[in-house]
Scaffold this active site. Structure first.
Site, PDB file in Angstrom:
ATOM      1  N   ARG A  17       0.768  -0.655  -0.184  1.00 56.65           N
ATOM      2  CA  ARG A  17       0.174  -0.411   0.231  1.00 56.65           C
ATOM      3  C   ARG A  17       0.898   1.549  -0.077  1.00 56.65           C
ATOM      4  O   ARG A  17       1.593   1.525   1.255  1.00 56.65           O
ATOM      5  CB  ARG A  17      -0.964  -0.222   1.230  1.00 56.65           C
ATOM      6  N   GLY A  18       0.510   1.974  -0.816  1.00 59.64           N
ATOM      7  CA  GLY A  18       1.366   3.093  -0.606  1.00 59.64           C
ATOM      8  C   GLY A  18       0.745   4.487  -0.695  1.00 59.64           C
ATOM      9  O   GLY A  18      -0.754   4.971  -0.682  1.00 59.64           O
ATOM     10  N   PHE A  20      -0.601   6.344  -3.433  1.00 57.67           N
ATOM     11  CA  PHE A  20      -1.791   7.069  -4.740  1.00 57.67           C
ATOM     12  C   PHE A  20      -2.508   5.752  -4.659  1.00 57.67           C
ATOM     13  O   PHE A  20      -3.643   5.909  -5.936  1.00 57.67           O
ATOM     14  CB  PHE A  20      -0.920   7.344  -5.554  1.00 57.67           C
ATOM     15  N   GLY A  21      -2.203   4.618  -4.360  1.00 56.34           N
ATOM     16  CA  GLY A  21      -2.713   3.536  -4.379  1.00 56.34           C
ATOM     17  C   GLY A  21      -2.138   2.790  -3.962  1.00 56.34           C
ATOM     18  O   GLY A  21      -1.707   2.481  -2.508  1.00 56.34           O
ATOM     19  N   THR A  22      -2.632   1.276  -4.320  1.00 58.54           N
ATOM     20  CA  THR A  22      -2.639  -0.286  -3.779  1.00 58.54           C
ATOM     21  C   THR A  22      -2.088  -1.851  -4.832  1.00 58.54           C
ATOM     22  O   THR A  22      -2.580  -0.734  -5.648  1.00 58.54           O
ATOM     23  CB  THR A  22      -3.912  -0.731  -2.616  1.00 58.54           C
ATOM     24  N   LYS A  39      -1.947  -2.645  -9.753  1.00 53.64           N
ATOM     25  CA  LYS A  39      -1.079  -1.439  -9.279  1.00 53.64           C
ATOM     26  C   LYS A  39      -2.696  -0.579  -9.445  1.00 53.64           C
ATOM     27  O   LYS A  39      -2.420   0.191 -10.738  1.00 53.64           O
ATOM     28  CB  LYS A  39      -0.104  -1.136  -9.771  1.00 53.64           C
ATOM     29  N   ASP A 137      14.027   7.193  -9.288  1.00 55.24           N
ATOM     30  CA  ASP A 137      13.600   6.936  -8.439  1.00 55.24           C
ATOM     31  C   ASP A 137      14.851   5.839  -7.524  1.00 55.24           C
ATOM     32  O   ASP A 137      13.978   4.487  -7.096  1.00 55.24           O
ATOM     33  CB  ASP A 137      12.770   6.956  -7.689  1.00 55.24           C
TER      34      ASP A 137
END
Length: 279
Positions: A17-18, A20-22, A39, A137
């Site tokens: 889970r991040g 902006f989303g999962t 995603k 990144d």
């Protein structure tokens, strides 16, 4: 989730889970043996946030499609979209991510293993740069593996990636403490060699078990990155080859003009030492 996605796949579990989303693990309804990672990006959350974040995330599918196929870049199979979500269907990398591997032990990774991993990572980075994509990144969390016990490396998560033209500089402060290049921290324009710096930091950590630039807080880490004072403490690098240390100096180099490109990294003599073990 979109009705089309639910029609084609069964969601099995949540993987990550991040902001902006999962990411979910899912199985094809037509063949349960076909397992994928989806995603799911919440467009409402993205739209309410920073414009740069929204732009990067909206470009992720386009960028990965540009880069596919490549054996060391995660494969995007399909894109689903509805009013509120963007769903990216990726191949499932079912081995532990690289961050977990680094965290599992307190000792360094053997040079032969580090060489195999770094060769695959730099092959992915070189492919990105040839096609005009800077990842921006690169960090252990975005290095995945297929299969078990050291399978094929897959570079993932292009949510911060940027498309560039040859000779064109990039703007935007993105990246992660420990791995971000000094020119990014300084707020200057930069080029794709920021990925080489980040990869060099990862190599340093593989060989020593420690980051090259450390601090108690993010501010202290960034200050150490800006100084760029690269050292090889004897207690960690006593058994590391001089070829490996030479490569590190050329990757973790503050002078961008002198910093190696991804192609130059792959041509370094260090890789030839373990050539029979890295293919």
């Amino acid at each position: 989730m979109s009705k089309e996605l639910q029609r084609d796949f069964d969601v099995l579990s949540e993987l990550e889970r991040g902001r902006f989303g999962t990411v979910y693990k899912c199985a094809s309804r037509s063949n349960a043996d076909h397992i994928f990672a989806v995603k799911s990006i919440d467009k409402l959350v993205v739209g309410a946030g920073d414009f740069l974040d929204a732009l990067c995330l909206s470009n992720e599918a386009k960028i990965v499609q540009l880069l596919n196929p490549h054996p060391n870049i995660v494969t995007l199979h399909k894109v689903y979209e509805d009013e509120n979500h963007l769903h990216l269907l990726f191949e499932l990398c079912d081995d532990a991510d690289f961050h977990s591997r680094l965290a599992q032990g307190t000792s360094a990774i053997p040079e032969s293993d580090a060489s195999r991993i770094m060769r695959q990572l730099m092959q992915a980075v070189s492919h990105c740069h040839r096609l005009g994509v800077a990842h921006r990144d690169i960090k252990p969390e975005n290095i995945l593996f297929t299969g078990q016990h050291g399978g094929r490396l897959k570079l993932a998560d292009f949510g911060s990636a940027e498309i560039f033209k040859e000779g064109e500089l990039i703007r935007g402060v993105v990246g992660t403490p420990y791995y971000v290049a000094p020119e990014v921290v300084a707020g200057r324009e930069y080029n794709e060699k920021v990925d080489v710096w980040s990869s060099g930091v990862i190599l340093y950590m593989m060989l020593s078990g420690n980051p090259p630039f450390d601090g108690e807080t993010e501010v202290e880490i960034f200050e150490a990155v800006l100084r760029g004072n690269l050292r090889f403490p004897r207690q960690y690098f006593q058994s590391v080859s001089r070829e490996a240390k030479d490569l590190l100096r050329r990757m973790i180099c503050k002078d961008v003009c002198r910093r190696f490109s991804a192609e130059e990294v792959l041509s370094h003599p260090w890789f030839s030492i373990f050539a029979d073990k890295t293919t």
